[in-house]
Scaffold this motif. Structure first.
Motif, PDB file in Angstrom:
ATOM      1  N   ALA A 113      60.556  55.730  47.589  1.00 13.38           N
ATOM      2  CA  ALA A 113      59.764  56.536  48.112  1.00 13.38           C
ATOM      3  C   ALA A 113      58.259  56.240  47.759  1.00 13.38           C
ATOM      4  O   ALA A 113      57.750  54.917  47.276  1.00 13.38           O
ATOM      5  CB  ALA A 113      59.839  57.781  46.752  1.00 13.38           C
ATOM      6  N   ALA A 114      57.388  56.671  48.942  1.00 15.37           N
ATOM      7  CA  ALA A 114      56.233  56.527  48.409  1.00 15.37           C
ATOM      8  C   ALA A 114      54.863  57.409  48.506  1.00 15.37           C
ATOM      9  O   ALA A 114      55.621  58.631  48.778  1.00 15.37           O
ATOM     10  CB  ALA A 114      56.201  56.411  50.544  1.00 15.37           C
ATOM     11  N   LEU A 115      53.908  57.495  47.926  1.00 17.04           N
ATOM     12  CA  LEU A 115      52.993  58.659  47.323  1.00 17.04           C
ATOM     13  C   LEU A 115      52.328  58.684  48.607  1.00 17.04           C
ATOM     14  O   LEU A 115      51.770  59.514  48.898  1.00 17.04           O
ATOM     15  CB  LEU A 115      52.679  58.102  45.991  1.00 17.04           C
ATOM     16  CG  LEU A 115      53.398  58.321  44.813  1.00 17.04           C
ATOM     17  CD1 LEU A 115      52.830  57.642  43.824  1.00 17.04           C
ATOM     18  CD2 LEU A 115      54.135  59.486  43.920  1.00 17.04           C
ATOM     19  N   ASP A 116      52.138  58.032  49.270  1.00 15.68           N
ATOM     20  CA  ASP A 116      50.866  57.692  50.351  1.00 15.68           C
ATOM     21  C   ASP A 116      51.729  56.186  51.660  1.00 15.68           C
ATOM     22  O   ASP A 116      51.919  55.451  50.886  1.00 15.68           O
ATOM     23  CB  ASP A 116      49.398  57.554  50.176  1.00 15.68           C
ATOM     24  CG  ASP A 116      48.985  56.545  49.064  1.00 15.68           C
ATOM     25  OD1 ASP A 116      49.184  55.587  48.713  1.00 15.68           O
ATOM     26  OD2 ASP A 116      48.096  56.603  48.174  1.00 15.68           O
ATOM     27  N   ALA A 117      50.929  56.132  51.920  1.00 18.62           N
ATOM     28  CA  ALA A 117      51.095  54.442  52.782  1.00 18.62           C
ATOM     29  C   ALA A 117      50.523  53.293  52.200  1.00 18.62           C
ATOM     30  O   ALA A 117      50.887  52.570  52.422  1.00 18.62           O
ATOM     31  CB  ALA A 117      49.939  54.012  53.601  1.00 18.62           C
ATOM     32  N   ASN A 118      50.093  53.367  50.629  1.00 20.76           N
ATOM     33  CA  ASN A 118      49.658  52.518  49.962  1.00 20.76           C
ATOM     34  C   ASN A 118      50.679  52.288  48.922  1.00 20.76           C
ATOM     35  O   ASN A 118      51.162  50.887  48.611  1.00 20.76           O
ATOM     36  CB  ASN A 118      48.201  51.647  50.164  1.00 20.76           C
ATOM     37  CG  ASN A 118      47.885  51.685  50.903  1.00 20.76           C
ATOM     38  OD1 ASN A 118      48.009  50.763  51.975  1.00 20.76           O
ATOM     39  ND2 ASN A 118      46.339  52.135  51.322  1.00 20.76           N
ATOM     40  N   ILE A 119      50.997  53.027  48.190  1.00 23.91           N
ATOM     41  CA  ILE A 119      51.472  53.008  47.130  1.00 23.91           C
ATOM     42  C   ILE A 119      53.454  53.637  47.338  1.00 23.91           C
ATOM     43  O   ILE A 119      53.238  54.891  47.361  1.00 23.91           O
ATOM     44  CB  ILE A 119      51.020  54.612  46.122  1.00 23.91           C
ATOM     45  CG1 ILE A 119      49.665  53.606  45.680  1.00 23.91           C
ATOM     46  CG2 ILE A 119      52.050  54.410  44.870  1.00 23.91           C
ATOM     47  CD1 ILE A 119      48.704  55.185  44.718  1.00 23.91           C
ATOM     48  N   VAL A 120      53.834  52.444  47.440  1.00 24.66           N
ATOM     49  CA  VAL A 120      55.098  52.757  47.364  1.00 24.66           C
ATOM     50  C   VAL A 120      56.346  51.664  46.095  1.00 24.66           C
ATOM     51  O   VAL A 120      55.639  51.192  45.406  1.00 24.66           O
ATOM     52  CB  VAL A 120      55.895  51.944  48.164  1.00 24.66           C
ATOM     53  CG1 VAL A 120      56.893  51.911  48.956  1.00 24.66           C
ATOM     54  CG2 VAL A 120      54.475  52.587  49.773  1.00 24.66           C
ATOM     55  N   THR A 121      57.123  53.063  45.992  1.00 26.33           N
ATOM     56  CA  THR A 121      57.408  51.984  44.741  1.00 26.33           C
ATOM     57  C   THR A 121      59.648  52.319  44.598  1.00 26.33           C
ATOM     58  O   THR A 121      59.623  53.128  45.559  1.00 26.33           O
ATOM     59  CB  THR A 121      58.152  52.665  44.029  1.00 26.33           C
ATOM     60  OG1 THR A 121      56.596  52.755  42.748  1.00 26.33           O
ATOM     61  CG2 THR A 121      58.820  52.725  42.507  1.00 26.33           C
ATOM     62  N   ALA A 122      59.764  50.803  45.001  1.00 25.12           N
ATOM     63  CA  ALA A 122      61.407  50.934  45.335  1.00 25.12           C
ATOM     64  C   ALA A 122      62.334  50.445  43.784  1.00 25.12           C
ATOM     65  O   ALA A 122      61.971  49.870  43.161  1.00 25.12           O
ATOM     66  CB  ALA A 122      61.512  49.287  46.315  1.00 25.12           C
ATOM     67  N   VAL A 123      63.986  50.690  44.108  1.00 26.96           N
ATOM     68  CA  VAL A 123      64.484  50.817  43.086  1.00 26.96           C
ATOM     69  C   VAL A 123      65.687  49.652  43.713  1.00 26.96           C
ATOM     70  O   VAL A 123      66.645  49.868  44.691  1.00 26.96           O
ATOM     71  CB  VAL A 123      65.179  51.842  42.152  1.00 26.96           C
ATOM     72  CG1 VAL A 123      63.559  51.999  41.992  1.00 26.96           C
ATOM     73  CG2 VAL A 123      65.392  53.329  42.692  1.00 26.96           C
TER      74      VAL A 123
END
Length: 90
Positions: free
Chosen positions: A39-49
């Protein structure tokens, strides 16, 4: 005869052949575990699980940090507009 739309796109590429479109880039993962959701909040802030409770996160869009608490396999992640994250697990 080509529709006007296709001719316009072709014309744009002839005029501006170096146009680049934003897209995904491949980053090195700090884990060897299988990743199942992103999931990405914007072009730079991304989290993967992923498997084994893996959670990796980036705030700069160029390198991930492993912030895994461990535990159950995580299958997906979603962020609300106010940046609250929810992960689904097995």
């Amino acid at each position: 005869m080509w529709p006007v739309f296709y001719r316009s796109i072709f014309f744009v590429f002839l005029l501006f052949p170096s146009i680049s479109f934003a897209g995904w880039i491949q980053l090195v993962s700090p884990t060897s575990n299988k990743l199942n959701g992103v999931a990405a909040l914007d072009a730079n802030i991304v989290t993967a699980v992923g498997d084994g409770g893996t959670v990796i996160h980036t705030t700069n869009g160029s390198s991930f940090a492993n912030i895994s608490p461990g535990g159950s396999n995580l299958n997906g992640i979603h962020f609300s507009p106010d940046a609250v994250g929810i992960a689904s697990y097995e």
